[in-house]
Structures are given as C-alpha cells and as structure tokens.
Write a protein that holds these residues in place. Sequence first.
Motif, PDB file in Angstrom:
ATOM      1  N   GLY A   1      -3.804  -2.742  -2.857  1.00 46.95           N
ATOM      2  CA  GLY A   1      -2.436  -2.258  -2.941  1.00 46.95           C
ATOM      3  C   GLY A   1      -1.873  -2.458  -4.334  1.00 46.95           C
ATOM      4  O   GLY A   1      -2.615  -2.700  -5.295  1.00 46.95           O
TER       5      GLY A   1
ATOM      6  N   THR B   1       3.009  10.172  -3.994  1.00 51.72           N
ATOM      7  CA  THR B   1       3.423   8.792  -4.189  1.00 51.72           C
ATOM      8  C   THR B   1       2.278   7.988  -4.792  1.00 51.72           C
ATOM      9  O   THR B   1       2.475   7.176  -5.706  1.00 51.72           O
ATOM     10  CB  THR B   1       3.847   8.176  -2.844  1.00 51.72           C
ATOM     11  N   SER B   2       1.093   8.278  -4.285  1.00 53.70           N
ATOM     12  CA  SER B   2      -0.099   7.608  -4.795  1.00 53.70           C
ATOM     13  C   SER B   2      -0.260   7.850  -6.294  1.00 53.70           C
ATOM     14  O   SER B   2      -0.478   6.919  -7.074  1.00 53.70           O
ATOM     15  CB  SER B   2      -1.321   8.128  -4.036  1.00 53.70           C
TER      16      SER B   2
ATOM     17  N   THR C   1       0.839  -1.197   0.000  1.00 55.39           N
ATOM     18  CA  THR C   1       0.000   0.000   0.000  1.00 55.39           C
ATOM     19  C   THR C   1       0.874   1.248   0.000  1.00 55.39           C
ATOM     20  O   THR C   1       2.043   1.201   0.391  1.00 55.39           O
ATOM     21  CB  THR C   1      -0.905   0.055   1.240  1.00 55.39           C
ATOM     22  N   VAL C   2       0.267   2.337  -0.434  1.00 59.38           N
ATOM     23  CA  VAL C   2       0.988   3.605  -0.446  1.00 59.38           C
ATOM     24  C   VAL C   2       1.313   4.024   0.986  1.00 59.38           C
ATOM     25  O   VAL C   2       2.389   4.543   1.259  1.00 59.38           O
ATOM     26  CB  VAL C   2       0.165   4.687  -1.162  1.00 59.38           C
ATOM     27  N   LYS C   3       0.383   3.751   1.869  1.00 59.52           N
ATOM     28  CA  LYS C   3       0.584   4.086   3.274  1.00 59.52           C
ATOM     29  C   LYS C   3       1.877   3.453   3.785  1.00 59.52           C
ATOM     30  O   LYS C   3       2.663   4.079   4.507  1.00 59.52           O
ATOM     31  CB  LYS C   3      -0.604   3.588   4.090  1.00 59.52           C
ATOM     32  N   GLU C   4       2.057   2.220   3.404  1.00 52.98           N
ATOM     33  CA  GLU C   4       3.267   1.478   3.765  1.00 52.98           C
ATOM     34  C   GLU C   4       4.512   2.257   3.327  1.00 52.98           C
ATOM     35  O   GLU C   4       5.468   2.401   4.099  1.00 52.98           O
ATOM     36  CB  GLU C   4       3.195   0.129   3.046  1.00 52.98           C
TER      37      GLU C   4
ATOM     38  N   PHE D   1       2.084  11.153   0.799  1.00 52.84           N
ATOM     39  CA  PHE D   1       1.090  10.174   0.386  1.00 52.84           C
ATOM     40  C   PHE D   1       0.523  10.439  -1.000  1.00 52.84           C
ATOM     41  O   PHE D   1       0.574   9.579  -1.886  1.00 52.84           O
ATOM     42  CB  PHE D   1      -0.061  10.128   1.396  1.00 52.84           C
ATOM     43  N   GLU D   2      -0.038  11.643  -1.186  1.00 54.23           N
ATOM     44  CA  GLU D   2      -0.743  11.937  -2.430  1.00 54.23           C
ATOM     45  C   GLU D   2       0.133  11.771  -3.656  1.00 54.23           C
ATOM     46  O   GLU D   2      -0.238  11.157  -4.637  1.00 54.23           O
ATOM     47  CB  GLU D   2      -1.318  13.347  -2.386  1.00 54.23           C
TER      48      GLU D   2
ATOM     49  N   THR E   1       4.760   5.471   2.615  1.00 54.87           N
ATOM     50  CA  THR E   1       4.919   6.746   3.318  1.00 54.87           C
ATOM     51  C   THR E   1       5.470   6.513   4.726  1.00 54.87           C
ATOM     52  O   THR E   1       6.269   7.303   5.212  1.00 54.87           O
ATOM     53  CB  THR E   1       3.590   7.523   3.408  1.00 54.87           C
ATOM     54  N   LEU E   2       5.035   5.415   5.356  1.00 51.05           N
ATOM     55  CA  LEU E   2       5.530   5.144   6.709  1.00 51.05           C
ATOM     56  C   LEU E   2       7.007   4.762   6.692  1.00 51.05           C
ATOM     57  O   LEU E   2       7.800   5.246   7.482  1.00 51.05           O
ATOM     58  CB  LEU E   2       4.706   4.026   7.358  1.00 51.05           C
TER      59      LEU E   2
END
Lengths: 161, 161
Positions: free
Chosen positions: A65, A43-44, A28-31, A40-41, A33-34
């Motif tokens: 994902g 990278t998304s 996932t993108v969240k992954e 986030f945006e 960013t963390l």
Amino acid sequence: MNKINRKVEYALIGLKHMRGKPPGELTTVKELTLHYGCPFEMTSRVMQNLAQKGVLRSEQGAYGGYQITKDLNRISFYDLMAMILGPMAVAKCMHSSELESACEIRETCNIVSPVQTLSRRLAEFYRDLTVAELLDGRGGSTGKNLKSSVVAEASMMAEPT
Amino acid sequence: MNKINRKVEYALIGLKHMRGKPPGELTTVKELTLHYGCPFEMTSRVMQNLAQKGVLRSEQGAYGGYQITKDLNRISFYDLMAMILGPMAVAKCMHSSELESACEIRETCNIVSPVQTLSRRLAEFYRDLTVAELLDGRGGSTGKNLKSSVVAEASMMAEPT
DNA sequence: TTAAATACGTCTATTTTAGTCGTAGATAGA
DNA sequence: TCTATCTACGACTAAAATAGACGTATTTAA
C-alpha cells in the motif's frame, strides 16, 4: 469555469485519508475506492505519481500500500498540481512564453504582458497555499475580501450557452 | 494545468485594444481579427456578451462597432470571466455545493471542506484583481513570494503522460 | 438600395479529461 | 511452490469541454 482536475481531487482524498491514520499504517487503493468511490485505475496512477515524486512511499505485494513520507506543510498546492498535471501554463499558445512557433501573431499580440502577469500571480497564489492548509480547511479567507461568500450560491447557477 | 480560456483572451485583447483609442471611437470585430488574428465569430460572441453585461456599448449598422462604457478599474477579473464563462465552480460534482444528486458519496467524501476552501480563496484572488490592473501589467507581484519567477521556464517543460 | 456592421441559433471539429483493459512484477503466507 | 493481493505501467476508449464555422436575420449610414 476553473474547475479543479479530477486527478487532483483523488490526490487530496488519498492524502487526507492517509493522514488520518496512525504512522506506519499503509493504505491500499482498493480502500480508497471503497470509501470514496473513486475509480481504481486513475486513483492508482495518481498515487504512483505521488510516490515517484517522493510524497508517498509505496510497498508492493500482498499487504502492500501507500504511506505519506513528506511533511504536507512543506508541499504547496502548486507542487501537488505540478506533480500530477505537469507545470502550470496559463496560456497554452498564443501569448505564453512557449516556443515561438506556437504563436503566429506574437509581434502584434497586445496581451502578452497581461497573461504573463496573470500567470505569475496565479502561481504565487498556488504556491502560498500548502496542502496541509487545504486539507485542514485552514486558509479559509485572507480577510481582504468579504464579498467572496457569494461563491457558493453562484456555483449553483447555470452556465451560459 | 489551469489554462486560461480562449474567449477570455479575446475579451482581454478587445478591451485592451479599445482602451487605447480616443473616447467615442468605435472598434469593429473585423478590426480585431485583422490585428490579432482571433476568429471572427467567436470574438464577435464575446463582444456581444460584454455588451449585454454593460461593459461595452454596441452600435449596429454600417460604421458601427463597440466601445467601452464601464470603468475597467471597477471590474474584477472574476466578473469578466463570469460574464463570459458563467459563475465559477471549482468542483463540478463530487464535492461542490451543487445539487445533492450530483454526488453519491457526499456523506463519506472527506474533501468537501478543502475544495470549498480552495474555491473561496480562488474567487477571492480573482475578485481582487481588476481588469485594468491586468491590462496595465500592474499587479505583477504581491512581493510575498519570489519563487514565482520560475513559472515562465516551467511552462516550457513537457506534461507527464 | 446597398454595403458594412451587429445579433444569434445551430452545427462540427478538435482537444482535453476521465476512465478502462490487459499484463507484468513484487511479496506475504499457506 | 503456489496463490491471493498488492503496485506498476503501456495502450486504449469514451465522454465532455473548448474552439471554431456556417447561415441567416437585423440594423443603419451613405
């Protein structure tokens, strides 16, 4: 000079991350960013872009994902940049082969050919470099020129005003 | 993507112009602006820059101007860009070898080495290309990759949003 | 003394790049 | 069916880099 685009960095980060995973596992993108602190945006967007171009497969919804679907050995760095930034144009205006209206002095300009030459050779360079090579850290040097080792230290110097 | 800097264009225009003259003959910035439409101030700065670096010799006062003093076969395109734009730094921040403070996630970042690789190879590329080659339109192709002929048409396409 | 150059500090405008906000749509699981 | 967690995407704002202009000082041949 010649800084790499941030979006392209995020693409490399994402691809490298996904490549380290067992096949079938989604990212996932969240992954991202963390782990890497990328926004986030943006990278998304980049991942969406790569998905549209067929490099990634996206799965929507919960537990969704991205996943790599193309052989990174068969994608050049040129291709990657083109997917994200559009096709390469070394000279925007004055001396490129764009619309004639873009340049008023095309007749008198004396560096049309040099810029085209540069354009051609740069494209070649980027096409010869695969994404897999880059991510592996291979392709370190062609061995033709050893002076290049000074680059690292040079990049610490200040830019002129 | 990867557009050439305007200042570098003006440098190439100036150098090419001067090279076409009989030895000893000076070139004024005004001359360049009239022939090629490049902005006076900026072009002037660029020439001053090249003069400081020893590529040109400047003569002040009436009937002054600039003149090439260095063999352009012995100046790489890397050098030229560095004179005008400062040393190359492919990645500004996050993944370069600049000050550590410039990047908060240096420990977790997974593309430090890829970006360094790219940096090294790009520098090599620019160092292997001499200004003379560029101005002559030589160095058109290494012959390694013929796909590069599509670049011209590609640069006419639109950029993505 | 004047005209025509370079030299150079500072400022402004434009363009590009980077990043954000808001909302819609998909999907697994409770 | 409802909710949490994703992707998808249009539109917007902020920041930085690039391009260019203004003003003034200095040099020098005629």
